[in-house]
Design a protein around this motif. Structure first.
Motif, PDB file in Angstrom:
ATOM      1  N   MET A 142       0.847  -1.180   0.000  1.00 24.10           N
ATOM      2  CA  MET A 142       0.000   0.000   0.000  1.00 24.10           C
ATOM      3  C   MET A 142       0.891   1.241   0.000  1.00 24.10           C
ATOM      4  O   MET A 142       1.903   1.291   0.669  1.00 24.10           O
ATOM      5  CB  MET A 142      -0.898   0.006   1.231  1.00 24.10           C
ATOM      6  N   ILE A 143       0.475   2.213  -0.777  1.00 23.12           N
ATOM      7  CA  ILE A 143       1.174   3.491  -0.837  1.00 23.12           C
ATOM      8  C   ILE A 143       0.152   4.600  -0.586  1.00 23.12           C
ATOM      9  O   ILE A 143      -1.004   4.495  -0.982  1.00 23.12           O
ATOM     10  CB  ILE A 143       1.893   3.681  -2.187  1.00 23.12           C
ATOM     11  N   GLN A 144       0.599   5.645   0.103  1.00 21.47           N
ATOM     12  CA  GLN A 144      -0.296   6.740   0.469  1.00 21.47           C
ATOM     13  C   GLN A 144       0.449   8.049   0.283  1.00 21.47           C
ATOM     14  O   GLN A 144       1.634   8.151   0.605  1.00 21.47           O
ATOM     15  CB  GLN A 144      -0.706   6.562   1.926  1.00 21.47           C
ATOM     16  N   GLN A 145      -0.262   9.063  -0.245  1.00 19.62           N
ATOM     17  CA  GLN A 145       0.347  10.373  -0.434  1.00 19.62           C
ATOM     18  C   GLN A 145      -0.725  11.448  -0.323  1.00 19.62           C
ATOM     19  O   GLN A 145      -1.852  11.268  -0.791  1.00 19.62           O
ATOM     20  CB  GLN A 145       1.039  10.450  -1.797  1.00 19.62           C
ATOM     21  N   SER A 146      -0.350  12.574   0.284  1.00 18.06           N
ATOM     22  CA  SER A 146      -1.283  13.691   0.456  1.00 18.06           C
ATOM     23  C   SER A 146      -0.880  14.855  -0.429  1.00 18.06           C
ATOM     24  O   SER A 146       0.290  15.031  -0.767  1.00 18.06           O
ATOM     25  CB  SER A 146      -1.312  14.149   1.914  1.00 18.06           C
ATOM     26  N   VAL A 147      -1.873  15.664  -0.771  1.00 16.56           N
ATOM     27  CA  VAL A 147      -1.642  16.843  -1.599  1.00 16.56           C
ATOM     28  C   VAL A 147      -2.689  17.889  -1.228  1.00 16.56           C
ATOM     29  O   VAL A 147      -3.811  17.562  -0.852  1.00 16.56           O
ATOM     30  CB  VAL A 147      -1.714  16.498  -3.107  1.00 16.56           C
ATOM     31  N   LYS A 148      -2.311  19.159  -1.323  1.00 18.46           N
ATOM     32  CA  LYS A 148      -3.256  20.248  -1.085  1.00 18.46           C
ATOM     33  C   LYS A 148      -3.840  20.679  -2.421  1.00 18.46           C
ATOM     34  O   LYS A 148      -3.112  20.935  -3.381  1.00 18.46           O
ATOM     35  CB  LYS A 148      -2.574  21.432  -0.405  1.00 18.46           C
ATOM     36  N   LEU A 149      -5.149  20.750  -2.494  1.00 18.61           N
ATOM     37  CA  LEU A 149      -5.851  21.136  -3.715  1.00 18.61           C
ATOM     38  C   LEU A 149      -5.669  22.628  -3.938  1.00 18.61           C
ATOM     39  O   LEU A 149      -5.969  23.438  -3.064  1.00 18.61           O
ATOM     40  CB  LEU A 149      -7.340  20.783  -3.581  1.00 18.61           C
ATOM     41  N   GLN A 150      -5.189  23.009  -5.113  1.00 14.95           N
ATOM     42  CA  GLN A 150      -4.876  24.406  -5.410  1.00 14.95           C
ATOM     43  C   GLN A 150      -5.827  25.005  -6.449  1.00 14.95           C
ATOM     44  O   GLN A 150      -5.401  25.729  -7.335  1.00 14.95           O
ATOM     45  CB  GLN A 150      -3.428  24.501  -5.923  1.00 14.95           C
ATOM     46  N   THR A 151      -7.104  24.708  -6.337  1.00 15.57           N
ATOM     47  CA  THR A 151      -8.073  25.270  -7.285  1.00 15.57           C
ATOM     48  C   THR A 151      -8.867  26.384  -6.607  1.00 15.57           C
ATOM     49  O   THR A 151      -8.911  26.471  -5.390  1.00 15.57           O
ATOM     50  CB  THR A 151      -9.058  24.198  -7.787  1.00 15.57           C
ATOM     51  N   LYS A 152      -9.534  27.195  -7.413  1.00 17.31           N
ATOM     52  CA  LYS A 152     -10.351  28.288  -6.882  1.00 17.31           C
ATOM     53  C   LYS A 152     -11.720  27.809  -6.415  1.00 17.31           C
ATOM     54  O   LYS A 152     -12.375  28.480  -5.641  1.00 17.31           O
ATOM     55  CB  LYS A 152     -10.527  29.373  -7.943  1.00 17.31           C
ATOM     56  N   VAL A 153     -12.149  26.636  -6.914  1.00 13.92           N
ATOM     57  CA  VAL A 153     -13.518  26.184  -6.647  1.00 13.92           C
ATOM     58  C   VAL A 153     -13.598  24.815  -5.978  1.00 13.92           C
ATOM     59  O   VAL A 153     -14.693  24.304  -5.763  1.00 13.92           O
ATOM     60  CB  VAL A 153     -14.346  26.152  -7.947  1.00 13.92           C
ATOM     61  N   GLY A 154     -12.496  24.191  -5.681  1.00 10.35           N
ATOM     62  CA  GLY A 154     -12.533  22.851  -5.108  1.00 10.35           C
ATOM     63  C   GLY A 154     -12.588  21.799  -6.205  1.00 10.35           C
ATOM     64  O   GLY A 154     -12.221  22.052  -7.349  1.00 10.35           O
ATOM     65  N   THR A 209      -9.214  10.281   0.549  1.00 10.96           N
ATOM     66  CA  THR A 209      -9.700  10.626   1.885  1.00 10.96           C
ATOM     67  C   THR A 209      -9.707  12.143   2.026  1.00 10.96           C
ATOM     68  O   THR A 209      -8.736  12.821   1.682  1.00 10.96           O
ATOM     69  CB  THR A 209      -8.805  10.003   2.976  1.00 10.96           C
ATOM     70  N   HIS A 210     -10.834  12.656   2.542  1.00 13.87           N
ATOM     71  CA  HIS A 210     -10.995  14.094   2.792  1.00 13.87           C
ATOM     72  C   HIS A 210     -11.854  14.255   4.037  1.00 13.87           C
ATOM     73  O   HIS A 210     -12.934  13.664   4.137  1.00 13.87           O
ATOM     74  CB  HIS A 210     -11.669  14.764   1.585  1.00 13.87           C
ATOM     75  N   LEU A 257      -6.053  16.497   0.552  1.00 13.29           N
ATOM     76  CA  LEU A 257      -6.546  15.213   0.057  1.00 13.29           C
ATOM     77  C   LEU A 257      -5.462  14.154   0.237  1.00 13.29           C
ATOM     78  O   LEU A 257      -4.292  14.425   0.006  1.00 13.29           O
ATOM     79  CB  LEU A 257      -6.900  15.309  -1.422  1.00 13.29           C
ATOM     80  N   THR A 258      -5.867  12.968   0.616  1.00 20.07           N
ATOM     81  CA  THR A 258      -4.936  11.853   0.722  1.00 20.07           C
ATOM     82  C   THR A 258      -5.379  10.766  -0.239  1.00 20.07           C
ATOM     83  O   THR A 258      -6.550  10.386  -0.264  1.00 20.07           O
ATOM     84  CB  THR A 258      -4.893  11.300   2.164  1.00 20.07           C
ATOM     85  N   PHE A 259      -4.442  10.301  -1.038  1.00 20.71           N
ATOM     86  CA  PHE A 259      -4.703   9.228  -1.994  1.00 20.71           C
ATOM     87  C   PHE A 259      -3.959   7.987  -1.537  1.00 20.71           C
ATOM     88  O   PHE A 259      -2.803   8.071  -1.112  1.00 20.71           O
ATOM     89  CB  PHE A 259      -4.269   9.641  -3.401  1.00 20.71           C
ATOM     90  N   GLU A 260      -4.630   6.866  -1.637  1.00 23.45           N
ATOM     91  CA  GLU A 260      -4.080   5.590  -1.170  1.00 23.45           C
ATOM     92  C   GLU A 260      -4.360   4.531  -2.237  1.00 23.45           C
ATOM     93  O   GLU A 260      -5.466   4.471  -2.773  1.00 23.45           O
ATOM     94  CB  GLU A 260      -4.777   5.231   0.134  1.00 23.45           C
ATOM     95  N   ALA A 261      -3.352   3.746  -2.540  1.00 20.78           N
ATOM     96  CA  ALA A 261      -3.534   2.682  -3.525  1.00 20.78           C
ATOM     97  C   ALA A 261      -2.911   1.397  -3.009  1.00 20.78           C
ATOM     98  O   ALA A 261      -1.906   1.418  -2.296  1.00 20.78           O
ATOM     99  CB  ALA A 261      -2.911   3.062  -4.858  1.00 20.78           C
ATOM    100  N   SER A 262      -3.528   0.301  -3.405  1.00 26.02           N
ATOM    101  CA  SER A 262      -3.041  -1.017  -3.023  1.00 26.02           C
ATOM    102  C   SER A 262      -3.207  -1.945  -4.223  1.00 26.02           C
ATOM    103  O   SER A 262      -4.312  -2.111  -4.734  1.00 26.02           O
ATOM    104  CB  SER A 262      -3.830  -1.539  -1.828  1.00 26.02           C
TER     105      SER A 262
END
Length: 85
Positions: free
Chosen positions: A1-13, A36-37, A61-66
């Protein structure tokens, strides 16, 4: 399993066109992929699931894949999110 987070940089979500791109991208991979949010975790291959998160601008946002292509999947999903403007 791998997991990584990122901050959303849009004006509207995350709105429907962005969600469509994410779901389509996730569907290219065999791995199980989740987003995950705010403590809620849904399958990234589910349009309705991702819509139900109601992700607003500047969200974390956190993305997780397996699975056998988990690393490639998460890296591509992160690149896709970072391309949103």
């Amino acid at each position: 399993m791998i997991q990584q987070s990122v901050k959303l940089q849009t004006k509207v979500g995350l709105y429907p066109p962005y969600i469509t791109r994410l779901v389509q991208e996730a569907s290219r991979y065999d791995s199980d992929i989740f987003i995950t949010h705010n403590g809620r975790r849904v399958n990234l291959k589910s349009m309705m699931g991702v819509l139900s998160l109601a992700v607003s601008k500047d969200a974390e946002l956190t993305f997780e894949a397996s699975g056998n292509d988990e690393e490639e999947a998460v890296n591509q999903i992160i690149r896709t999110v970072e391309s949103f403007q």
